[in-house]
Design a protein around this motif. Structure first.
Motif, PDB file in Angstrom:
ATOM      1  N   PRO A   5      74.458  60.216 106.807  1.00 42.55           N
ATOM      2  CA  PRO A   5      76.287  59.725 106.258  1.00 42.55           C
ATOM      3  C   PRO A   5      76.725  58.972 108.109  1.00 42.55           C
ATOM      4  O   PRO A   5      76.324  59.851 109.077  1.00 42.55           O
ATOM      5  CB  PRO A   5      76.376  60.348 105.913  1.00 42.55           C
ATOM      6  CG  PRO A   5      75.796  61.793 106.463  1.00 42.55           C
ATOM      7  CD  PRO A   5      74.637  61.661 106.511  1.00 42.55           C
ATOM      8  N   VAL A   6      77.187  58.553 108.186  1.00 40.74           N
ATOM      9  CA  VAL A   6      77.763  57.983 109.719  1.00 40.74           C
ATOM     10  C   VAL A   6      79.662  57.989 109.150  1.00 40.74           C
ATOM     11  O   VAL A   6      79.851  56.462 108.676  1.00 40.74           O
ATOM     12  CB  VAL A   6      77.260  56.515 110.194  1.00 40.74           C
ATOM     13  CG1 VAL A   6      76.915  55.984 110.934  1.00 40.74           C
ATOM     14  CG2 VAL A   6      75.252  56.804 110.302  1.00 40.74           C
ATOM     15  N   LEU A   7      80.174  57.552 110.771  1.00 42.13           N
ATOM     16  CA  LEU A   7      81.324  56.945 110.781  1.00 42.13           C
ATOM     17  C   LEU A   7      81.588  56.482 112.022  1.00 42.13           C
ATOM     18  O   LEU A   7      81.538  56.341 112.970  1.00 42.13           O
ATOM     19  CB  LEU A   7      82.063  58.057 110.620  1.00 42.13           C
ATOM     20  CG  LEU A   7      83.855  58.045 110.727  1.00 42.13           C
ATOM     21  CD1 LEU A   7      84.294  57.730 109.013  1.00 42.13           C
ATOM     22  CD2 LEU A   7      84.682  59.218 111.012  1.00 42.13           C
ATOM     23  N   PHE A   8      81.910  54.832 111.686  1.00 44.11           N
ATOM     24  CA  PHE A   8      82.683  54.219 112.765  1.00 44.11           C
ATOM     25  C   PHE A   8      84.332  53.867 112.326  1.00 44.11           C
ATOM     26  O   PHE A   8      84.758  54.536 111.462  1.00 44.11           O
ATOM     27  CB  PHE A   8      81.901  52.357 111.869  1.00 44.11           C
ATOM     28  CG  PHE A   8      80.463  52.414 111.722  1.00 44.11           C
ATOM     29  CD1 PHE A   8      79.737  51.488 112.917  1.00 44.11           C
ATOM     30  CD2 PHE A   8      79.341  52.839 111.110  1.00 44.11           C
ATOM     31  CE1 PHE A   8      78.635  51.626 112.992  1.00 44.11           C
ATOM     32  CE2 PHE A   8      78.063  52.630 110.820  1.00 44.11           C
ATOM     33  CZ  PHE A   8      77.430  52.113 111.820  1.00 44.11           C
ATOM     34  N   GLY A   9      84.697  53.841 113.722  1.00 45.45           N
ATOM     35  CA  GLY A   9      85.668  53.507 114.007  1.00 45.45           C
ATOM     36  C   GLY A   9      85.796  52.728 115.307  1.00 45.45           C
ATOM     37  O   GLY A   9      85.735  52.902 116.795  1.00 45.45           O
ATOM     38  N   THR A  10      87.218  52.154 115.706  1.00 42.61           N
ATOM     39  CA  THR A  10      87.366  51.249 116.939  1.00 42.61           C
ATOM     40  C   THR A  10      89.038  51.303 117.010  1.00 42.61           C
ATOM     41  O   THR A  10      89.980  51.613 116.566  1.00 42.61           O
ATOM     42  CB  THR A  10      86.918  50.295 116.755  1.00 42.61           C
ATOM     43  OG1 THR A  10      87.641  49.498 118.181  1.00 42.61           O
ATOM     44  CG2 THR A  10      87.394  49.446 115.184  1.00 42.61           C
ATOM     45  N   GLY A  11      89.390  51.515 118.127  1.00 44.05           N
ATOM     46  CA  GLY A  11      89.961  51.752 118.638  1.00 44.05           C
ATOM     47  C   GLY A  11      90.697  49.734 119.222  1.00 44.05           C
ATOM     48  O   GLY A  11      91.933  49.895 119.484  1.00 44.05           O
ATOM     49  N   HIS A  12      89.626  49.054 119.450  1.00 45.92           N
ATOM     50  CA  HIS A  12      89.653  47.968 119.527  1.00 45.92           C
ATOM     51  C   HIS A  12      89.764  47.077 118.931  1.00 45.92           C
ATOM     52  O   HIS A  12      88.609  46.089 118.790  1.00 45.92           O
ATOM     53  CB  HIS A  12      88.787  47.259 120.834  1.00 45.92           C
ATOM     54  CG  HIS A  12      89.469  47.052 121.767  1.00 45.92           C
ATOM     55  ND1 HIS A  12      90.309  46.606 122.524  1.00 45.92           N
ATOM     56  CD2 HIS A  12      88.877  48.184 123.213  1.00 45.92           C
ATOM     57  CE1 HIS A  12      90.962  46.850 124.219  1.00 45.92           C
ATOM     58  NE2 HIS A  12      89.936  48.467 124.561  1.00 45.92           N
TER      59      HIS A  12
ATOM     60  N   SER B  95      74.347  50.940 106.075  1.00 46.51           N
ATOM     61  CA  SER B  95      73.700  50.673 104.645  1.00 46.51           C
ATOM     62  C   SER B  95      72.974  51.159 104.190  1.00 46.51           C
ATOM     63  O   SER B  95      72.209  50.277 102.859  1.00 46.51           O
ATOM     64  CB  SER B  95      75.277  50.073 104.091  1.00 46.51           C
ATOM     65  OG  SER B  95      75.762  50.076 102.834  1.00 46.51           O
ATOM     66  N   ALA B  96      72.101  49.199 104.447  1.00 43.47           N
ATOM     67  CA  ALA B  96      71.136  48.966 104.095  1.00 43.47           C
ATOM     68  C   ALA B  96      70.305  49.641 103.702  1.00 43.47           C
ATOM     69  O   ALA B  96      68.727  49.533 103.224  1.00 43.47           O
ATOM     70  CB  ALA B  96      70.470  47.431 104.306  1.00 43.47           C
ATOM     71  N   ALA B  97      70.215  50.394 105.115  1.00 43.44           N
ATOM     72  CA  ALA B  97      68.854  51.414 105.533  1.00 43.44           C
ATOM     73  C   ALA B  97      68.890  52.735 104.559  1.00 43.44           C
ATOM     74  O   ALA B  97      67.705  53.138 104.673  1.00 43.44           O
ATOM     75  CB  ALA B  97      68.411  51.562 107.004  1.00 43.44           C
TER      76      ALA B  97
ATOM     77  N   VAL C 111      77.559  55.087 104.865  1.00 43.04           N
ATOM     78  CA  VAL C 111      78.968  54.605 105.336  1.00 43.04           C
ATOM     79  C   VAL C 111      80.232  55.134 104.763  1.00 43.04           C
ATOM     80  O   VAL C 111      80.690  54.535 104.096  1.00 43.04           O
ATOM     81  CB  VAL C 111      78.489  53.215 105.867  1.00 43.04           C
ATOM     82  CG1 VAL C 111      79.865  52.778 106.994  1.00 43.04           C
ATOM     83  CG2 VAL C 111      77.268  52.993 106.613  1.00 43.04           C
ATOM     84  N   LEU C 112      80.584  56.248 105.971  1.00 43.42           N
ATOM     85  CA  LEU C 112      81.839  56.750 105.064  1.00 43.42           C
ATOM     86  C   LEU C 112      83.319  56.901 105.617  1.00 43.42           C
ATOM     87  O   LEU C 112      82.779  56.049 106.674  1.00 43.42           O
ATOM     88  CB  LEU C 112      81.679  58.504 106.065  1.00 43.42           C
ATOM     89  CG  LEU C 112      80.684  59.153 105.834  1.00 43.42           C
ATOM     90  CD1 LEU C 112      80.838  60.373 106.581  1.00 43.42           C
ATOM     91  CD2 LEU C 112      79.959  59.769 104.365  1.00 43.42           C
TER      92      LEU C 112
END
Length: 271
Positions: A104-111, A127-129, A133-134
């Motif tokens: 499980p992976v979390l993505f986040g950006t301040g940009h 996700s395809a793999a 994606v949390l």
């Protein structure tokens, strides 16, 4: 195919590396603030070492390729494209390993205005793999201290990438979000994931407070950072952040697409 030589040329041409738009004056000012433990520059990292201004400058010279001469105080900053390429390879290896495990992976950006597309492409590929994606704490309010005072912002996700936006004036799921250095959004997201009984991310991918805040809490974190953001590099030096890619984080968003293609190819995640 984005070979290292071709990507190196793109990095320099787009000013992602080589001579970049980030001003030396801004970088040195933020190194001073980091040495003074200003929370606006720590962005979630609690340094263990002393990290005086000279220490930070030497670290950034080693990690990014900026001038180590404290007498060099003006002009544009410089990022060594070879260091960027090496870090992108390490970044890709972490993604490949996460995909192999189905983590499980979390993505986040301040940009979000600049980097949303870069992270969204990676999120789609993972996700395809088979990775989850949390998206914890969707719509949750976050009180963030900004230069304009305390602002209540809302945590949102666009194509699997977390960002914060002003509560009014933007439709949910739209773009863009707000530029933010705060580690509070990732803390809110991780708290919500834990309260819900998981899953918790095995990898956090992002920038600014997302990577620093997650790394400080013990989560494996990788991301991008500019020469005026020393905190992720200090986190990497102290072992709390796994990989930091030195790159100008404020060029037009289209310039980051080749980086995403290169990373996905190196991670064996290209489709």
């Amino acid at each position: 195919m984005w070979t290292p030589a071709r990507l190196r040329a793109h990095l320099v041409a787009a000013r992602l590396a080589g001579v970049v738009a980030t001003a030396r004056e801004d970088s040195l000012r933020r190194y001073r603030l980091f040495a003074a433990r200003d929370p606006r520059v720590l962005i979630g990292i609690d340094p263990e070492g002393a990290w005086g201004q000279r220490d930070v400058l030497r670290l950034m010279a080693r990690k990014c390729g900026v001038s180590a001469d404290p007498r060099h105080t003006r002009g544009p900053d410089v990022i060594d494209p070879e260091r960027t390429l090496a870090a992108l390879d390490a970044f890709a290896e972490r993604l490949r390993e996460a995909a192999r495990r189905g983590a499980p992976v979390l993505f986040g950006t301040g940009h979000p205005q600049r980097l949303l597309g870069f992270y969204a492409g990676l999120a789609d590929a993972l996700s395809a793999a088979g990775c989850e994606v949390l998206t914890p704490a969707q719509g949750r309010s976050v009180d963030i201290l900004t230069r304009f005072g305390l602002r209540t912002q809302r945590l949102d996700y666009v194509r699997g990438v977390a960002l914060v936006r002003e509560p009014a004036g933007e439709r949910p799921g739209g773009e863009p979000g707000v530029h933010s250095h705060s580690p509070l959004p990732v803390r809110v997201a991780l708290d919500a994931a834990a309260e819900a009984g998981g899953p918790l991310p095995e990898l956090v991918v992002g920038d600014h407070g997302w990577v620093c805040g997650a790394g400080q809490l013990g989560f494996e974190a990788i991301g991008l950072a500019d020469t005026d953001d020393p905190a992720p590099f200090v986190g990497e030096a102290e072992g709390r952040v796994s990989v930091v890619v030195p790159v100008d984080d404020a060029v037009p968003s289209a310039a980051y697409r080749p980086l995403a293609r290169y990373v996905l190819n190196r991670a064996c995640l290209s489709r």
